[in-house]
Design an enzyme around this catalytic site. Sequence first.
Site, PDB file in Angstrom:
ATOM      1  N   ALA A  60       0.848  -1.199   0.000  1.00  0.00           N
ATOM      2  CA  ALA A  60       0.000   0.000   0.000  1.00  0.00           C
ATOM      3  C   ALA A  60       0.882   1.248   0.000  1.00  0.00           C
ATOM      4  O   ALA A  60       2.007   1.209   0.495  1.00  0.00           O
ATOM      5  CB  ALA A  60      -0.880  -0.015   1.237  1.00  0.00           C
ATOM      6  N   GLY A 100       0.883  -5.134   0.841  1.00  0.00           N
ATOM      7  CA  GLY A 100      -0.209  -5.231  -0.132  1.00  0.00           C
ATOM      8  C   GLY A 100       0.252  -5.814  -1.462  1.00  0.00           C
ATOM      9  O   GLY A 100      -0.540  -6.428  -2.183  1.00  0.00           O
ATOM     10  N   GLU A 103      -0.014  -9.345  -0.971  1.00  0.00           N
ATOM     11  CA  GLU A 103      -1.440  -9.704  -0.887  1.00  0.00           C
ATOM     12  C   GLU A 103      -2.068  -9.766  -2.285  1.00  0.00           C
ATOM     13  O   GLU A 103      -2.907 -10.612  -2.568  1.00  0.00           O
ATOM     14  CB  GLU A 103      -2.172  -8.706   0.015  1.00  0.00           C
ATOM     15  CG  GLU A 103      -1.766  -8.900   1.489  1.00  0.00           C
ATOM     16  CD  GLU A 103      -2.350  -7.846   2.409  1.00  0.00           C
ATOM     17  OE1 GLU A 103      -2.022  -6.661   2.221  1.00  0.00           O
ATOM     18  OE2 GLU A 103      -3.139  -8.206   3.292  1.00  0.00           O
ATOM     19  N   GLU A 123       3.646  -5.326   7.535  1.00  0.00           N
ATOM     20  CA  GLU A 123       2.729  -4.309   8.075  1.00  0.00           C
ATOM     21  C   GLU A 123       2.868  -4.123   9.572  1.00  0.00           C
ATOM     22  O   GLU A 123       2.697  -3.025  10.100  1.00  0.00           O
ATOM     23  CB  GLU A 123       1.272  -4.683   7.740  1.00  0.00           C
ATOM     24  CG  GLU A 123       0.868  -4.466   6.298  1.00  0.00           C
ATOM     25  CD  GLU A 123       1.197  -5.627   5.372  1.00  0.00           C
ATOM     26  OE1 GLU A 123       2.045  -6.478   5.743  1.00  0.00           O
ATOM     27  OE2 GLU A 123       0.622  -5.689   4.275  1.00  0.00           O
TER      28      GLU A 123
END
Length: 558
Positions: A60, A100, A103, A123
């Site tokens: 992210a 992310g 992910e 994270e």
Amino acid sequence: MANYSVRNQVAIISLCSPPVNALSSDVRRGILDSLKKAEQDVKVAAIVICGEGRTFCVGADITEFKSEFKTFPNLFELVDILESSPKPIVAAIHGHAFGGGLEVALACHYRVALSSAKLALPEVKLGILPGAGGTQRLPRLIGIDSSMQWIAFGDEYSAQIAANIGIIDRIFPSNADILESAVQYAQSIIGKSLINRRVSKLPVKDASKVSHIMEKYKQIVGKKSRGAIAPMVCLEAIKHAALLPYVEGMKKERMGIEALMGSDQSKSLIYMFFAERQVRNWTIPGTGINSKNTKPIKVEKVAVIGLGTMGRGIVLSLLKAGIKHVSVMELNKTARENGLLFIKNILEGYAARGTISETQKRSMVDALKPVSNFEMLKDTDLVIEAVFESMSIKKDIFAKLGQVCKPSAVLATNTSALDVDEIAMVTPKPKQVVGMHFFAPAHVMKLLENVRGSKSSPQVIATAMNMGQRMGKVTVLVGNCHGFVGNRMFRHYTVETDFMLEEGAYPEQVDTVLKKFGFAMGRYQVGDLSGNDIGYRMRTKFEMTNKQQPPGAPERER
Ligand SMILES: CC(C)(COP(=O)(O)OP(=O)(O)OC[C@H]1O[C@@H](n2cnc3c(N)ncnc32)[C@H](O)[C@@H]1OP(=O)(O)O)[C@@H](O)C(=O)NCCC(=O)NCCSC(=O)/C=C/CCCCCCCCCCCCC(=O)O
């Protein structure tokens, strides 16, 4: 921002957001728009998602955490859309697949990687959890136990390790063309059923052992991440992957990230992430000289003088940085033998734990060059003095170094408080002198405080800063003043803890409270490690001992 093209039935969606392809709202939108095109194009039978430039995707976009990360498609919406695509998607990983980014890869139906790629769900280091399905998909792929290890500590792993446990389907050599290899791989899976390839639909293999595994990790996390909230929330979220269907587990993951995002701990860790990068951009105030316009001197041969607590750690940091020639000079025989033994034992430990290979260990040991006189340092590029904290001893050493070292050699002192200018003045070239203040234990502590003397040349400063980065340190440039920045900050902390002793607390009681709060070591343990004599000498110098300071003087005020 994602580019779209088609090559031999394979659509290519390439993330294009330099330098690290973070998943900003524009990138997420770009992926979604490209996916729609690929799904609608009858000539496309498979899809590859890759990253342009140096990396696949680091996760992210942290700079968007305040606002845009919620705009459609949110990351947790995007991963479900990707996974449910009727056309097979291959994630082509080079560089990093972090957070992310991993992910997204877990939501793809296949994952291929260069052997040099690194994977992580870091994270937790930002005080949050992998909130785009990471806590629910990873356990379905590699089990609860390994997922807890990956997610609660956030460490990075090589593509090979990821392949061994089932995250990566195919590894390519580090010099392969990742895109070309992934396209060929995608062509080879066209027409195959996707039933077992949607990770959210898979069962969690070790689900029945979840309580036992959870207890194990609670203990480890309790010890290793004292005071941190996110690791425990991560464990809870992973537990739900074992106990609940995917959709319900995702609701729990969402609750977890909502609780963590915006917490004081997360805000502080994110602040730290950017601050650690910002300090790389140093400037010399009022001169226009900075990290962008100054080149470091090439450093191949380094010498460390003194093999006490600090010298040993500095030598280890240099070896870990891959310096192939590290001269060590310690005139005291016992200290020299103990120091070398300490260094070799630590390297053995790294090799036993797999942190370094046997070959790396051997080449580090080979790089160690004990020397017995100053003459032997004449072709050294950088000398780091790490002897007893005494101005007269340091001056004596720098005077000798000034005589024997080549004119371009950088001469650094590891003093924690003494005047770098006073030390520099005993050499014929004070502009070659700089402070490099390491913190004990130097091979563990990430902070390096480089001290800019009034005469230090820009190239010398750049060299010290560059060497810090090569050693993987958070390297900060500070001015020359008593105690520099680190010890000036530390002083306030020690003054308060010392008041507690005066009020009747024992040192171990103070340390216990600090460690419970989350400090790796208590204040008095730090004193024992660094040497309480250093503080005593400093207090003596400032006449703070033996009641020379009357009650009410600033040094004795509460
Ligand atoms: C190891 C690295 C990947 C690379 O290191 P290196 O090569 O040394 O490069 P750097 O110098 O570190 O980086 C180069 C520049 O890039 C910048 N950078 C790096 N990473 C990011 C990033 N992730 N975002 C933005 N910018 C980044 C860096 O600052 C440098 O910039 P500059 O040159 O200094 O200007 C290393 O970079 C690294 O470790 N990066 C971080 C990797 C990471 O931590 N990834 C995880 C990110 S978090 C994540 O992915 C989370 C995913 C889940 C999100 C779920 C969203 C849904 C939540 C909905 C819930 C709603 C809650 C609502 C609550 C509320 O209302 O408040």
